[in-house]
Design a protein around this motif. Structure first.
Motif, PDB file in Angstrom:
ATOM      1  N   ARG A  23       0.835  -1.207   0.000  1.00  0.00           N
ATOM      2  CA  ARG A  23       0.000   0.000   0.000  1.00  0.00           C
ATOM      3  C   ARG A  23       0.872   1.260   0.000  1.00  0.00           C
ATOM      4  O   ARG A  23       0.611   2.210  -0.736  1.00  0.00           O
ATOM      5  CB  ARG A  23      -0.925  -0.018   1.205  1.00  0.00           C
ATOM      6  N   LYS A  24       1.931   1.258   0.804  1.00  0.00           N
ATOM      7  CA  LYS A  24       2.836   2.412   0.840  1.00  0.00           C
ATOM      8  C   LYS A  24       3.519   2.619  -0.506  1.00  0.00           C
ATOM      9  O   LYS A  24       3.664   3.744  -0.978  1.00  0.00           O
ATOM     10  CB  LYS A  24       3.882   2.235   1.937  1.00  0.00           C
ATOM     11  N   LEU A  25       3.932   1.536  -1.149  1.00  0.00           N
ATOM     12  CA  LEU A  25       4.579   1.647  -2.455  1.00  0.00           C
ATOM     13  C   LEU A  25       3.614   2.198  -3.510  1.00  0.00           C
ATOM     14  O   LEU A  25       3.999   3.001  -4.351  1.00  0.00           O
ATOM     15  CB  LEU A  25       5.119   0.293  -2.906  1.00  0.00           C
ATOM     16  N   LYS A  26       2.364   1.783  -3.464  1.00  0.00           N
ATOM     17  CA  LYS A  26       1.373   2.304  -4.398  1.00  0.00           C
ATOM     18  C   LYS A  26       1.155   3.794  -4.190  1.00  0.00           C
ATOM     19  O   LYS A  26       1.041   4.558  -5.148  1.00  0.00           O
ATOM     20  CB  LYS A  26       0.046   1.555  -4.245  1.00  0.00           C
ATOM     21  N   ILE A  27       1.083   4.227  -2.935  1.00  0.00           N
ATOM     22  CA  ILE A  27       0.894   5.656  -2.642  1.00  0.00           C
ATOM     23  C   ILE A  27       2.099   6.462  -3.110  1.00  0.00           C
ATOM     24  O   ILE A  27       1.954   7.499  -3.770  1.00  0.00           O
ATOM     25  CB  ILE A  27       0.628   5.865  -1.135  1.00  0.00           C
ATOM     26  N   VAL A  28       3.299   5.994  -2.797  1.00  0.00           N
ATOM     27  CA  VAL A  28       4.517   6.702  -3.207  1.00  0.00           C
ATOM     28  C   VAL A  28       4.616   6.751  -4.733  1.00  0.00           C
ATOM     29  O   VAL A  28       4.930   7.792  -5.326  1.00  0.00           O
ATOM     30  CB  VAL A  28       5.771   6.038  -2.590  1.00  0.00           C
ATOM     31  N   GLY A  29       4.311   5.645  -5.394  1.00  0.00           N
ATOM     32  CA  GLY A  29       4.344   5.616  -6.858  1.00  0.00           C
ATOM     33  C   GLY A  29       3.340   6.573  -7.472  1.00  0.00           C
ATOM     34  O   GLY A  29       3.634   7.259  -8.453  1.00  0.00           O
ATOM     35  N   SER A  30       2.146   6.637  -6.898  1.00  0.00           N
ATOM     36  CA  SER A  30       1.125   7.561  -7.414  1.00  0.00           C
ATOM     37  C   SER A  30       1.558   9.011  -7.247  1.00  0.00           C
ATOM     38  O   SER A  30       1.402   9.827  -8.157  1.00  0.00           O
ATOM     39  CB  SER A  30      -0.205   7.338  -6.691  1.00  0.00           C
ATOM     40  N   VAL A  31       2.105   9.347  -6.091  1.00  0.00           N
ATOM     41  CA  VAL A  31       2.561  10.719  -5.841  1.00  0.00           C
ATOM     42  C   VAL A  31       3.686  11.090  -6.798  1.00  0.00           C
ATOM     43  O   VAL A  31       3.691  12.176  -7.389  1.00  0.00           O
ATOM     44  CB  VAL A  31       2.998  10.880  -4.367  1.00  0.00           C
ATOM     45  N   LEU A  32       4.643  10.187  -6.991  1.00  0.00           N
ATOM     46  CA  LEU A  32       5.743  10.467  -7.922  1.00  0.00           C
ATOM     47  C   LEU A  32       5.248  10.577  -9.360  1.00  0.00           C
ATOM     48  O   LEU A  32       5.732  11.414 -10.126  1.00  0.00           O
ATOM     49  CB  LEU A  32       6.821   9.394  -7.815  1.00  0.00           C
ATOM     50  N   GLY A  33       4.278   9.762  -9.753  1.00  0.00           N
ATOM     51  CA  GLY A  33       3.712   9.842 -11.098  1.00  0.00           C
ATOM     52  C   GLY A  33       3.022  11.171 -11.344  1.00  0.00           C
ATOM     53  O   GLY A  33       3.195  11.793 -12.392  1.00  0.00           O
ATOM     54  N   VAL A  34       2.245  11.628 -10.374  1.00  0.00           N
ATOM     55  CA  VAL A  34       1.569  12.928 -10.501  1.00  0.00           C
ATOM     56  C   VAL A  34       2.595  14.048 -10.557  1.00  0.00           C
ATOM     57  O   VAL A  34       2.462  14.991 -11.343  1.00  0.00           O
ATOM     58  CB  VAL A  34       0.566  13.127  -9.347  1.00  0.00           C
ATOM     59  N   ALA A  35       3.640  13.957  -9.745  1.00  0.00           N
ATOM     60  CA  ALA A  35       4.689  14.985  -9.761  1.00  0.00           C
ATOM     61  C   ALA A  35       5.400  15.015 -11.115  1.00  0.00           C
ATOM     62  O   ALA A  35       5.679  16.094 -11.650  1.00  0.00           O
ATOM     63  CB  ALA A  35       5.700  14.730  -8.643  1.00  0.00           C
ATOM     64  N   LEU A  36       5.681  13.850 -11.680  1.00  0.00           N
ATOM     65  CA  LEU A  36       6.329  13.792 -12.984  1.00  0.00           C
ATOM     66  C   LEU A  36       5.446  14.407 -14.067  1.00  0.00           C
ATOM     67  O   LEU A  36       5.931  15.180 -14.903  1.00  0.00           O
ATOM     68  CB  LEU A  36       6.667  12.344 -13.348  1.00  0.00           C
ATOM     69  N   LEU A  37       4.161  14.097 -14.061  1.00  0.00           N
ATOM     70  CA  LEU A  37       3.242  14.711 -15.023  1.00  0.00           C
ATOM     71  C   LEU A  37       3.193  16.229 -14.853  1.00  0.00           C
ATOM     72  O   LEU A  37       3.120  16.967 -15.833  1.00  0.00           O
ATOM     73  CB  LEU A  37       1.843  14.113 -14.876  1.00  0.00           C
ATOM     74  N   GLY A  38       3.241  16.693 -13.617  1.00  0.00           N
ATOM     75  CA  GLY A  38       3.250  18.135 -13.367  1.00  0.00           C
ATOM     76  C   GLY A  38       4.495  18.801 -13.935  1.00  0.00           C
ATOM     77  O   GLY A  38       4.421  19.869 -14.541  1.00  0.00           O
ATOM     78  N   VAL A  39       5.649  18.175 -13.751  1.00  0.00           N
ATOM     79  CA  VAL A  39       6.902  18.736 -14.278  1.00  0.00           C
ATOM     80  C   VAL A  39       6.877  18.761 -15.803  1.00  0.00           C
ATOM     81  O   VAL A  39       7.283  19.750 -16.430  1.00  0.00           O
ATOM     82  CB  VAL A  39       8.113  17.927 -13.748  1.00  0.00           C
ATOM     83  N   ILE A  40       6.393  17.694 -16.421  1.00  0.00           N
ATOM     84  CA  ILE A  40       6.317  17.646 -17.880  1.00  0.00           C
ATOM     85  C   ILE A  40       5.369  18.722 -18.393  1.00  0.00           C
ATOM     86  O   ILE A  40       5.675  19.435 -19.353  1.00  0.00           O
ATOM     87  CB  ILE A  40       5.876  16.248 -18.357  1.00  0.00           C
ATOM     88  N   GLY A  41       4.212  18.876 -17.761  1.00  0.00           N
ATOM     89  CA  GLY A  41       3.258  19.915 -18.165  1.00  0.00           C
ATOM     90  C   GLY A  41       3.834  21.307 -18.003  1.00  0.00           C
ATOM     91  O   GLY A  41       3.708  22.158 -18.885  1.00  0.00           O
ATOM     92  N   TRP A  42       4.480  21.561 -16.883  1.00  0.00           N
ATOM     93  CA  TRP A  42       5.064  22.879 -16.627  1.00  0.00           C
ATOM     94  C   TRP A  42       6.158  23.198 -17.636  1.00  0.00           C
ATOM     95  O   TRP A  42       6.215  24.309 -18.182  1.00  0.00           O
ATOM     96  CB  TRP A  42       5.633  22.934 -15.215  1.00  0.00           C
ATOM     97  N   SER A  43       7.035  22.224 -17.932  1.00  0.00           N
ATOM     98  CA  SER A  43       8.113  22.498 -18.878  1.00  0.00           C
ATOM     99  C   SER A  43       7.560  22.691 -20.290  1.00  0.00           C
ATOM    100  O   SER A  43       8.080  23.507 -21.055  1.00  0.00           O
ATOM    101  CB  SER A  43       9.151  21.374 -18.858  1.00  0.00           C
ATOM    102  N   GLY A  44       6.506  21.983 -20.648  1.00  0.00           N
ATOM    103  CA  GLY A  44       5.900  22.173 -21.967  1.00  0.00           C
ATOM    104  C   GLY A  44       5.297  23.553 -22.120  1.00  0.00           C
ATOM    105  O   GLY A  44       5.486  24.227 -23.132  1.00  0.00           O
ATOM    106  N   VAL A  45       4.573  24.001 -21.102  1.00  0.00           N
ATOM    107  CA  VAL A  45       3.962  25.334 -21.151  1.00  0.00           C
ATOM    108  C   VAL A  45       5.035  26.411 -21.168  1.00  0.00           C
ATOM    109  O   VAL A  45       4.946  27.378 -21.931  1.00  0.00           O
ATOM    110  CB  VAL A  45       2.989  25.529 -19.964  1.00  0.00           C
TER     111      VAL A  45
END
Length: 136
Positions: A23-45
């Motif tokens: 459960r902890k690994l799933k939560i950490v993976g989800s948070v890191l995935g959302v953060a990565l998408l945020g960085v990609i979106g920010w750099s694209g804009v």
């Protein structure tokens, strides 16, 4: 004979350590995935908004064995000035012509026709890129 039970009764003593770790690994993976998408979106804009000049070749025509006529469209800020580089190639892919076009008209969109001189017959005309000049 009595049956010997190997483990604890199911559901009686809460989750096992492995289930908690999963459960902890799933939560950490989800948070890191959302953060990565945020960085990609920010750099694209920031990349798109950071480009002050964008251009494209509308049409081109090899008018002779030593010239290509290019219709260039540039979108920019009204007060921006810049340089767009055009390139022509021959049938074998070698560069036969190159020209830097200064864009300094006060308009949001500049349409211009440019003649690029070539050393041989050109088979294309492409926009290499546009850059903002230092004097705005």
């Amino acid at each position: 004979m009595t049956a010997v039970r190997e483990g604890l009764p199911d559901g009686r003593y809460g989750r096992s350590a492995d289930q908690r770790a999963d459960r902890k690994l799933k939560i950490v993976g989800s948070v890191l995935g959302v953060a990565l998408l945020g960085v990609i979106g920010w750099s694209g804009v920031s990349y798109i908004t950071g480009q002050d000049l964008s251009g494209r070749v509308i049409t081109w025509d090899a008018v002779s064995d030593h010239a290509v006529k290019v219709h260039l469209e540039v979108v920019k800020g009204t007060d921006d000035k810049g340089v767009c580089t055009l390139r022509s190639q021959s049938a074998d892919g070698s560069e036969v012509g190159r020209k830097d076009v200064t864009i300094d008209r006060r308009a949001d969109q500049v349409d211009t026709e440019v003649t690029v001189r070539t050393t041989r017959r050109a088979t294309n005309a492409v926009l290499v890129g546009c850059t903002v000049s230092g004097n705005r």
